[in-house]
Design a protein around this motif. Structure first.
Motif, mmCIF file in Angstrom:
data_model
loop_
_atom_site.group_PDB
_atom_site.id
_atom_site.type_symbol
_atom_site.label_atom_id
_atom_site.label_comp_id
_atom_site.label_asym_id
_atom_site.label_seq_id
_atom_site.Cartn_x
_atom_site.Cartn_y
_atom_site.Cartn_z
ATOM 1 N N HIS A 18 0.796 -1.219 0.000
ATOM 2 C CA HIS A 18 0.000 0.000 0.000
ATOM 3 C C HIS A 18 0.833 1.276 0.000
ATOM 4 C CE1 HIS A 18 -3.281 -2.724 1.077
ATOM 5 N NE2 HIS A 18 -4.001 -1.827 0.449
ATOM 6 N N LYS A 19 2.124 1.116 0.298
ATOM 7 C CA LYS A 19 2.980 2.301 0.365
ATOM 8 C C LYS A 19 3.115 2.878 -1.043
ATOM 9 C CE LYS A 19 7.280 3.876 2.220
ATOM 10 N NZ LYS A 19 8.669 3.542 2.305
ATOM 11 N N LYS A 20 2.666 4.113 -1.221
ATOM 12 C CA LYS A 20 2.680 4.691 -2.562
ATOM 13 C C LYS A 20 4.077 5.204 -2.894
ATOM 14 C CE LYS A 20 -0.505 7.334 -5.349
ATOM 15 N NZ LYS A 20 0.293 8.243 -6.075
ATOM 16 N N LYS A 21 4.572 4.799 -4.052
ATOM 17 C CA LYS A 21 5.887 5.268 -4.468
ATOM 18 C C LYS A 21 5.796 6.721 -4.891
ATOM 19 C CE LYS A 21 9.117 2.424 -6.557
ATOM 20 N NZ LYS A 21 9.556 1.786 -7.783
ATOM 21 N N PRO A 22 6.737 7.567 -4.469
ATOM 22 C CA PRO A 22 6.693 8.943 -4.926
ATOM 23 C C PRO A 22 6.877 8.993 -6.442
ATOM 24 C CG PRO A 22 8.490 8.591 -3.361
ATOM 25 C CD PRO A 22 7.868 7.274 -3.621
ATOM 26 N N GLU A 23 6.186 9.906 -7.067
ATOM 27 C CA GLU A 23 6.260 9.964 -8.522
ATOM 28 C C GLU A 23 7.118 11.122 -8.993
ATOM 29 O OE1 GLU A 23 2.377 9.981 -10.208
ATOM 30 O OE2 GLU A 23 1.917 8.030 -9.342
ATOM 31 N N CYS A 24 7.727 10.926 -10.141
ATOM 32 C CA CYS A 24 8.517 11.981 -10.768
ATOM 33 C C CYS A 24 7.603 13.168 -11.050
ATOM 34 C CB CYS A 24 9.103 11.440 -12.064
ATOM 35 S SG CYS A 24 9.809 12.706 -13.110
ATOM 36 N N ALA A 25 8.068 14.378 -10.692
ATOM 37 C CA ALA A 25 7.238 15.567 -10.875
ATOM 38 C C ALA A 25 7.400 16.159 -12.274
ATOM 39 C CB ALA A 25 7.611 16.603 -9.821
ATOM 40 N N CYS A 26 8.230 15.512 -13.103
ATOM 41 C CA CYS A 26 8.470 15.993 -14.472
ATOM 42 C C CYS A 26 8.939 17.450 -14.483
ATOM 43 C CB CYS A 26 7.233 15.822 -15.355
ATOM 44 S SG CYS A 26 6.717 14.121 -15.524
ATOM 45 N N THR A 85 6.490 22.142 -21.127
ATOM 46 C CA THR A 85 5.046 22.242 -21.344
ATOM 47 C C THR A 85 4.462 23.440 -20.594
ATOM 48 O OG1 THR A 85 4.691 20.629 -19.586
ATOM 49 C CG2 THR A 85 4.678 19.791 -21.819
ATOM 50 N N ASP A 86 5.102 23.810 -19.496
ATOM 51 C CA ASP A 86 4.775 25.058 -18.805
ATOM 52 C C ASP A 86 5.950 25.417 -17.913
ATOM 53 O OD1 ASP A 86 4.477 23.818 -16.226
ATOM 54 O OD2 ASP A 86 2.476 23.169 -16.803
ATOM 55 N N VAL A 91 8.612 17.606 -20.727
ATOM 56 C CA VAL A 91 8.471 16.216 -21.164
ATOM 57 C C VAL A 91 9.582 15.912 -22.161
ATOM 58 C CG1 VAL A 91 5.969 16.052 -20.798
ATOM 59 C CG2 VAL A 91 6.853 16.840 -23.003
ATOM 60 N N CYS A 92 9.774 14.619 -22.390
ATOM 61 C CA CYS A 92 10.797 14.183 -23.342
ATOM 62 C C CYS A 92 10.129 14.032 -24.706
ATOM 63 C CB CYS A 92 11.380 12.851 -22.880
ATOM 64 S SG CYS A 92 12.532 12.144 -24.074
ATOM 65 N N ALA A 93 10.672 14.716 -25.723
ATOM 66 C CA ALA A 93 10.064 14.667 -27.052
ATOM 67 C C ALA A 93 10.321 13.336 -27.757
ATOM 68 C CB ALA A 93 10.583 15.828 -27.902
#
Ligand code: SF4
Ligand code: SF4
Length: 120
Positions: A18-26, A85-86, A91-93
């Protein structure tokens, strides 16, 4: 005692699941910092040849370093495929065929860390 240990192990594995992995914030900081000083793998070169990605092959020097100017073969300051993107996100093209070293981030070449300290 056996039952207690069994239950404890079950609880630990449930918690881990259940431990949520931190996600890349891009945020793009890793690409901005390291994107101009990376190396391809033999798999990348083989895939790009197969996919007809001469645009990527021409940005690789004869030693496999990326990214370089297609004409002069001089290293670029920055990866040419970072797409902002802002203000906060990039993002990676070439996401579908990006080099293994980017796919495996953070590698030793990246100091094995997320520059924003969010993941890993
Ligand atoms: S620095 Fe960290 S959060 Fe930002 S894009 Fe790279 S891995 Fe993701
Ligand atoms: S190829 Fe994509 S993932 Fe790799 S540095 Fe450039 S923008 Fe980032």
């Amino acid at each position: 005692m056996y039952k207690f240990l069994q239950r404890l192990l079950q609880l630990i594995s449930e918690l881990a699941a259940h431990k949520k992995k931190p996600e890349c914030a891009c945020c793009g900081r890793c690409c901005e910092s390291f994107g101009g000083h990376l190396a391809t793998s033999p798999r990348d070169l083989e895939r790009w040849r197969r996919e007809g990605r001469n645009d990527l092959l021409s940005r690789t020097n004869r030693l496999g370093w990326i990214w370089v100017d297609p004409q002069t073969k001089e290293p670029l300051e920055r990866c040419p495929f970072i797409l902002k993107t802002d203000e906060q996100r990039s993002v990676c093209a070439i996401q579908d065929t990006k080099p293994d070293i980017c796919r495996d981030y953070p590698t030793l070449a990246h100091g094995r860390r997320c520059l924003s300290g969010i993941i890993f």
